[in-house]
Design an enzyme around this catalytic site. Structure first.
Site, short mmCIF file in Angstrom:
data_model
loop_
_atom_site.label_atom_id
_atom_site.label_comp_id
_atom_site.label_asym_id
_atom_site.label_seq_id
_atom_site.Cartn_x
_atom_site.Cartn_y
_atom_site.Cartn_z
NE ARG A 172 -4.01 -1.98 1.99
CZ ARG A 172 -4.86 -2.39 2.92
NH1 ARG A 172 -4.75 -1.95 4.14
NH2 ARG A 172 -5.83 -3.22 2.62
CG HIS A 211 -6.80 2.03 5.42
ND1 HIS A 211 -8.17 1.97 5.36
CD2 HIS A 211 -6.37 0.76 5.40
CE1 HIS A 211 -8.55 0.69 5.31
NE2 HIS A 211 -7.47 -0.07 5.35
NE ARG A 247 -3.69 -2.94 8.34
CZ ARG A 247 -4.63 -3.30 7.46
NH1 ARG A 247 -4.71 -4.52 7.01
NH2 ARG A 247 -5.48 -2.39 7.00
#
Lengths: 567, 240, 136
Positions: free
Chosen positions: A277, A346, A381
């Protein structure tokens, strides 16, 4: 002041909290569990998790591969021993939730299906269409209803952890519905209150993800770890910020710039859109900076396109929710038109300094989920690694908390500390009269973080950001809460949340200034490379009256040496 | 006009009701939820309502918008012609304050239908329970319920009989009966065949009409009824 | 009554508020209303017929007074009654079919089709009724 006694107190009704509650209830039916949440459990942000949850179910896959993907994704900041243990805990949780009724998507032969996800080397994401979090939450909530020893305390806003002799003895809350000041006395507590994604204006998170759990723990002296790592999800829907799942790209969706050209080959030649990401988010921001973003119908925000027209046959079966969202919120038919997206805050990789046994500084305080920093996720993550953490470690936390409760007695509540807190809220906060508007400070804070502590960071921006945060803290002392009634006083709750947010914003900012390297989600333009020699260590922020005290803690390494990370 | 005229039915903590009108600039907001947040942030801080995810998945922000139950977050103002918005609390729930209603009775009803998989197992979960896509399709639509309570506000029976289980809980009952992993069918049918159960439904179909997630509660209730009849027949002929 | 309680329980009057709701709701509310009208008529009918017990003279007197007034108001009411019965019958048939699971997914379309058919039959019925009255 009312006092409620529960053996185990669980703070937060999201996925981790519910899983911990069920685990504790199963551990011993004589233990009472109080699930304290500022929302109804089903209103927690966990329901918005979309894409999937990684688990090693296939014989061709292996725990080592899952662990390696996670470690590489974390940019080698994850603790490798924790990750190795964690990946082994996950498969059982998938089967457990399946037995409890979770509608995992299926293969033709009736077994659980798996799909590809960002930065995975094997398609191991178990999913329930694109409503994974929603379905798991429904399953866990229903399951929790089965146990008479789980007591739900919905809409209780926690304000302070009462600690004496390094042991937790109570947590103070406000019953939002009635406005009563309620003290929960417990033997052990599990923090599962989620992250702090709403520190940013453009965020995929629910409005109530304000980092209260982190804030409460921090003020009670529990150190926070790696707070400067805030994940930006590449595909937040413009203008609302609603999450468009990573599965959209994993299933074959592509990113296009204003020339309708696929640009990811420049930034991640192998994985393309399926890179991790942080990589994709930066790629999008670079495209926009280079003038190849699109500016149009949605105000000032420039965006790029996520094109799903190539997989229009898959949309209704595998991505029904985002198709529906694009239609409902933007009037876009994803089958035929591209979707406007922009990176959005996020996930909070950081959190309460904890480990794979979910223990923290105080022996009867446990932390799990986005609220905790184990650290599995390190600096970034991996998509599909959050819901499985909530399940696997939620189970662990519930058990250890119940174990503690079984073998210990209630400690007496430190009354003076409770009274101080009551006074702080009703005498100080509610009676402040400086004319500053809570919502205005909060909006300013969010815009400030978006601008100065966003995807790209530099020394100047960060210093400016810190200066602004100091001024907001000063303004916070002069707020006026217009709503004086006690029943359902949401403005008071906003004010309390803002207090925690200001603390966390400062920690994030200070940590980011001190980390003079680029790693995972933390990208410094002035230090664009990873610096393993000086910064392969966790940032630890501890409370002091003068702001966060930063120290460092080494990263645990087992068998994977840091190498150059490219996708 | 570059402003929305928002009329909100407000109930203060003492139970007194009044209508209040706000003007909200159009370029600041795009949904009803954003409108309410704008009002609460900058025009009147005492306005109270529930909200959370903003993407129609948590079920917090159900309210009556222009006379119909709707989620505030997914009421997109661009699609709506006109400048006047009328906002009231959800019907058939007790008002706590302004637009926030007491949703506890609804969750109690939900709990009453035993909305979890009931099966005899030893707690040893080493493999999944097989479920073919066909079996999966039997119940998956009914599992989409977000527990927002809009169907309860739309149901005319709910308006005159507050003890009626209501569309969402009955749908939950059917969702688990239709799941091949579940073994609690009989237990659940006993519950829903009571006086306040599925037979109360008069098939106005409003629940299906207002459901934001496309769940079809009226269909589920009819399915429950035919299962109930089947069970009665079995009993009649001495079956177990 | 406290406003919050009124919001909780609209009572039977809530049924009548179909003006702001959908087709289904209209069908539901009208079904209830038409049912009440039919029950009322049934008792009215029994009341009128019960005069037969007191002999033909009394009955004829009654029929004369209600049927041959200054203007034939009962004829108009009879037409309305027929409308209500046909509505109730058509919707009832639809509901009965729905109970068996037939046409559940398309119940709105079914409502419209059934009502349309019922109204056509009503038209035919009224035509023949008119012919019958005209002939006498």
């Amino acid at each position: 002041m009312d006092t409620i006694k529960e053996d185990v107190i669980i703070l937060g009704g999201g996925m981790a909290g519910l899983r911990a509650a069920v685990a504790a209830a199963e551990y011993d039916s004589k233990i009472t569990i109080g699930l304290v949440s500022k929302l109804y459990p089903l209103r927690s942000h966990s329901v918005a998790a979309e894409g999937g949850t990684s688990a090693v179910l296939n014989a061709k896959d292996s725990f080592d591969l899952h662990a390696y993907d996670t470690i590489k994704g974390s940019d080698y900041l994850g603790d490798q021993d924790a990750i190795e243990e964690f990946v082994r805990l996950v498969p059982e949780q998938i089967y457990t939730t399946d037995h409890w009724g979770c509608p995992w998507s299926r293969n033709e032969d009736g077994t659980i299906a798996q799909r590809d996800f960002g930065a995975l080397s094997f398609p191991r994401a178990v999913f329930a269409a694109d409503k994974t979090g929603f379905h798991v939450m429904q399953t866990l909530y229903s399951r929790a209803l089965m146990y008479p020893n789980i007591h739900f305390y919905n809409e209780y806003f926690a304000t302070k952890l009462v600690v004496e002799n390094n042991l937790f003895n109570a947590i103070t809350t406000i019953n939002i519905k009635t406005g009563d000041f309620v003290v929960f006395q417990g033997k052990s507590i599990v923090f599962a209150a989620g992250g702090a994604g709403r520190l940013y204006q453009f965020s995929t998170n629910a409005h109530f993800v304000t980092g209260d759990g982190d804030g409460i723990a921090y003020r009670a002296g529990i150190p926070l770890k790696d707070m400067e790592f805030m994940q930006f999800h590449p595909t937040g829907l413009v203008p609302s910020g609603i999450l468009i799942t990573e599965a959209a790209r994993a299933e074959g969706g592509i990113l296009l710039n204003n020339e309708k050209k696929r640009f990811m080959s420049t930034y991640a030649p192998n994985k393309l859109e399926k890179a991790s990401r942080d990589v994709v988010s930066r790629a999008i921001m670079w495209e926009i900076e280079a003038g190849r973003g699109i500016k149009g119908e949605y105000g000032d925000m420039e965006y790029v396109y996520l094109d799903l027209t190539g997989i229009s046959n898959l949309l209704d079966e595998r991505l029904p929710m985002i198709t529906e969202i694009a239609k409902k919120f933007n009037g876009i038919d994803a089958h035929t038109e591209p979707i406007p997206i922009h990176p959005a805050a996020h996930y909070t990789m950081g959190g309460i300094d904890s480990n794979v046994k979910t223990t923290t500084l105080y022996p009867n305080v446990f932390a799990v989920g986005e609220n905790a920093c184990v650290s599995i996720h390190g600096a970034n993550r991996l998509g599909s690694n959050s819901t499985n953490e909530c399940l696997a470690l939620g189970n662990v936390a519930g058990k250890v908390a119940a174990e503690w409760a079984k073998s210990h007695d209630f400690a007496s509540v430190s009354i003076s500390s409770v009274n101080d807190e009551e006074k702080r809220i009703w005498e100080d906060l509610l009676k402040r009269n400086g004319g500053e508007n809570v919502a205005k400070i909060r909006d300013d804070l969010r815009i400030n973080l978006d601008k100065n502590v966003g995807v790209f960071r530099t020394e100047d921006l960060l210093q400016q950001g810190l200066k602004n945060i100091k001024s907001y803290q000063e303004r916070y002392n002069r707020i006026t809460i217009e709503d004086k009634s006690s029943k359902f006083n949401m403005e008071l709750q906003w004010a309390l949340e803002l207090g925690f947010m200001l603390d966390l914003a400062e920690i994030i900012n200070v940590g980011a200034i001190m980390r003079k390297e680029s790693r995972g989600a933390h990208y410094r333009r002035d230090f664009p490379d990873r610096d393993d020699k000086n910064f392969m260590k966790h940032t630890i922020a501890s409370y002091s009256v003068n702001g966060p005290q930063i120290s460092y803690k080494p990263v645990v390494k087992t068998k994977w040496e840091p190498t150059v990370r490219s996708y | 006009m570059d402003e929305y005229t928002v009329e909100i039915k407000r109930t203060d903590v003492d139970g007194k009701t009044r209508m209040q009108t706000f003007k909200v600039p159009k370029d600041k907001v795009s949904t009803v939820l954003e409108t309410l947040l704008y009002i609460k942030g900058y025009l009147d801080q005492t306005l109270t309502f529930r909200y959370s995810c903003g993407m129609e998945i948590c079920g917090s922000c159900g309210m009556e918008i222009n006379g119909k139950p709707h989620m505030a977050c997914s009421f997109v103002l661009d699609n709506f012609k006109g400048d006047k918005i009328l906002i009231e609390p959800l019907k058939h729930f007790k008002i706590l304050r302004d637009l926030a209603v007491d949703i506890d009775p609804f969750f109690d009803k939900y709990k009453a239908v035993k909305p979890y998989v009931i099966r005899n197992d030893d707690g040893n979960y080493q493999k999944e329970l097989l479920q073919t896509p066909k079996q999966f399709d039997e119940y998956i639509d009914y599992s989409m319920c977000i527990k927002c309570g809009l169907c309860m506000a739309a149901c005319p029976i709910e308006g005159s009989d507050e003890n009626y289980l209501g569309p969402a809980p009955l749908t939950a009952a059917w969702r688990f009966i239709a799941d091949n992993r579940d073994q609690g069918k009989k237990m659940r049918l006993e519950i829903v065949s009571g006086a306040e159960g599925a037979s109360r439904c008069h098939f106005a179909g409003e629940c299906t009409e207002v459901c934001p997630k496309g769940v079809n509660p009226s269909f589920a209730i009819q399915k429950l009824r035919s299962s109930m009849i089947g069970l009665e027949f079995q009993k009649l002929f001495g079956g177990k | 009554m406290d406003e919050s309680v009124r919001n909780l329980n609209e009572g039977v009057m809530g049924w009548a508020k179909f003006y702001r709701k959908g087709w289904n709701y209209f069908a539901f509310a009208m079904h209830r209303f038409s049912g009440l009208v039919i029950v009322f008529y049934l008792y009215l009918h029994l009341f009128v017929l019960s005069h037969l017990l007191s002999g033909p003279v009394t009955y004829n007197e009654l029929v004369k007074t209600v049927t041959f007034g200054p203007f034939d108001s009962f004829l108009v009411l009879d037409v309305l009654l027929a409308l209500v019965i046909f509505y109730h019958g058509a919707n009832g048939t639809r509901l009965a079919l729905n109970e068996f699971g037939i046409g559940l997914q398309k119940n709105k379309a079914m409502f419209i089709v059934f009502e349309a058919i019922a109204m056509v039959i009503l038209g035919v019925f009224l035509y023949y009724a008119y012919m019958f009255i005209g002939a006498s």
